[in-house]
Design an enzyme around this catalytic site. Structure first.
Site, PDB file in Angstrom:
ATOM      1  CE  LYS A  58      -4.398  -1.397   0.247  1.00  0.00           C
ATOM      2  NZ  LYS A  58      -5.455  -0.932  -0.666  1.00  0.00           N
TER       3      LYS A  58
ATOM      4  CB  SER B 203      -0.348  -8.032  -0.883  1.00  0.00           C
ATOM      5  OG  SER B 203      -1.313  -8.728  -0.115  1.00  0.00           O
TER       6      SER B 203
END
Length: 330
Positions: free
Chosen positions: A53, A310
């Site tokens: 992110k 991720s």
């Protein structure tokens, strides 16, 4: 509605140079044997703030005009995007307000505060986080940085694909057959797909989601937005968007090759395997792409597959449980 392009991904790469971590592309012979194919893991859990992110958040914050950025930023997030926006704001010395669910993992709330973010909590089952975020931005004059349905965020996430193509070539990989990407609202998979289309057009990109939250896969199959049933639960707290984004879905619809879903048990098994075979700490949502491959859902025999790990911002109790339940991954 303006959709991002690969040129936007390239611009994002310039902004992120020297700021974001060039995360490693890892391989293990034991993991290859377990998967039945050559599997390369893009370790975004080692990114700044512990997840991919940061790429999109920093790109969005850094692109703001200085006067606008000085008024601060607002984000709504289950945790990882909030941490990333708070970190980017901190780098520029501007305030950040992060709207987070009250039941988010405590470690994510604490980490967001540690980055200097002011945390405003809400009830994810009864309140609208986007409405709260928009109201806070309007009150303060701050800029709302959305977690996935934002072109600058999508472009930033796509920079990981630019890296993995270069890294795979350095490993002697002539063809990447598949890239499997964890998906919530679709920001990361959209950015990755844009970059792969330009740099490795033969590669098939697909989504991976928690079982019961596979709205992207079902939307792709239906050709239109499909929503998850309300009230569902999953350990993958980072992947609970109710439906694909208005910006992300047109990109996904054009470029993605379907999607897969992994159960919480499969995600925990993948977390344990990543720990034992790659020495990575991966959260449940960050492990769903690896879980999709290891559970046999992806036809990868004889192929080279890249999976995105991720994020690594996992509640310690959940991580301990995953290891305890999968004590013998070999």
């Amino acid at each position: 509605m303006t959709l991002p392009t690969f040129a936007d991904v390239q611009t994002a790469a310039d902004r992120l140079a020297g700021v974001a971590v060039r995360t490693p592309l890892l391989e293990s012979p034991l993991l290859n044997a377990r998967a039945g194919c050559r599997i390369l893991v893009k370790a975004e859990c080692l990114q700044v703030t512990g997840s991919f992110k940061f790429r999109g958040a920093y790109n969005a914050v850094s692109a703001l005009p200085e006067a606008q950025r000085a008024r601060g930023v607002v984000a709504f997030s289950s945790g990882n995007h909030g941490q990333a926006v708070a970190a980017a704001a901190r780098m520029y010395g501007v305030p950040a307000t992060i709207v987070m669910p009250s039941d988010a993992p405590a470690i994510k709330i604490a980490a967001t505060k540690a980055q200097g973010g002011r945390v405003v909590t809400y009830d994810r089952w009864t309140e609208d986080r986007e409405a709260i975020g928009k109201a806070l931005a309007a009150e303060t004059g701050a800029t709302l940085v959305k977690p996935y349905d934002e072109p600058l965020v999508i472009a930033g996430q796509g920079t990981m694909a630019m890296e993995l193509v270069e890294q795979a070539r350095a490993l002697g990989v002539e063809t990447i057959d598949r890239v499997i990407v964890p998906v919530s609202g679709g920001g990361m998979v959209s950015g990755v797909a844009l970059a792969m289309e330009a740099l490795s057009p033969a590669t098939r990109v697909a989504s991976a989601e928690p079982a019961g939250f596979d709205d992207m896969a079902r939307s792709l199959a239906a050709g239109t937005h499909v929503r998850n049933e309300p009230g569902g639960r999953t350990l993958s707290d980072a992947l609970m968007a109710p439906t694909p984004g208005d910006i992300t879905f047109p990109i996904a619809k054009r470029l993605l090759d379907g999607g897969y879903a992994a159960t919480d048990a499969e995600a925990k098994a993948a977390m344990a395997i990543a720990f034992h075979m790659l020495k990575l700490v991966v959260e449940p949502g960050g492990a769903v792409a690896l879980a999709a491959v290891l559970s046999g859902k992806v036809d990868c025999a004889g192929r080279t597959v890249v999976v995105i790990a991720s994020g690594g911002n996992v509640d310690p109790a959940v991580f301990t449980e995953a290891l305890a339940e999968n004590a013998s991954p070999f």
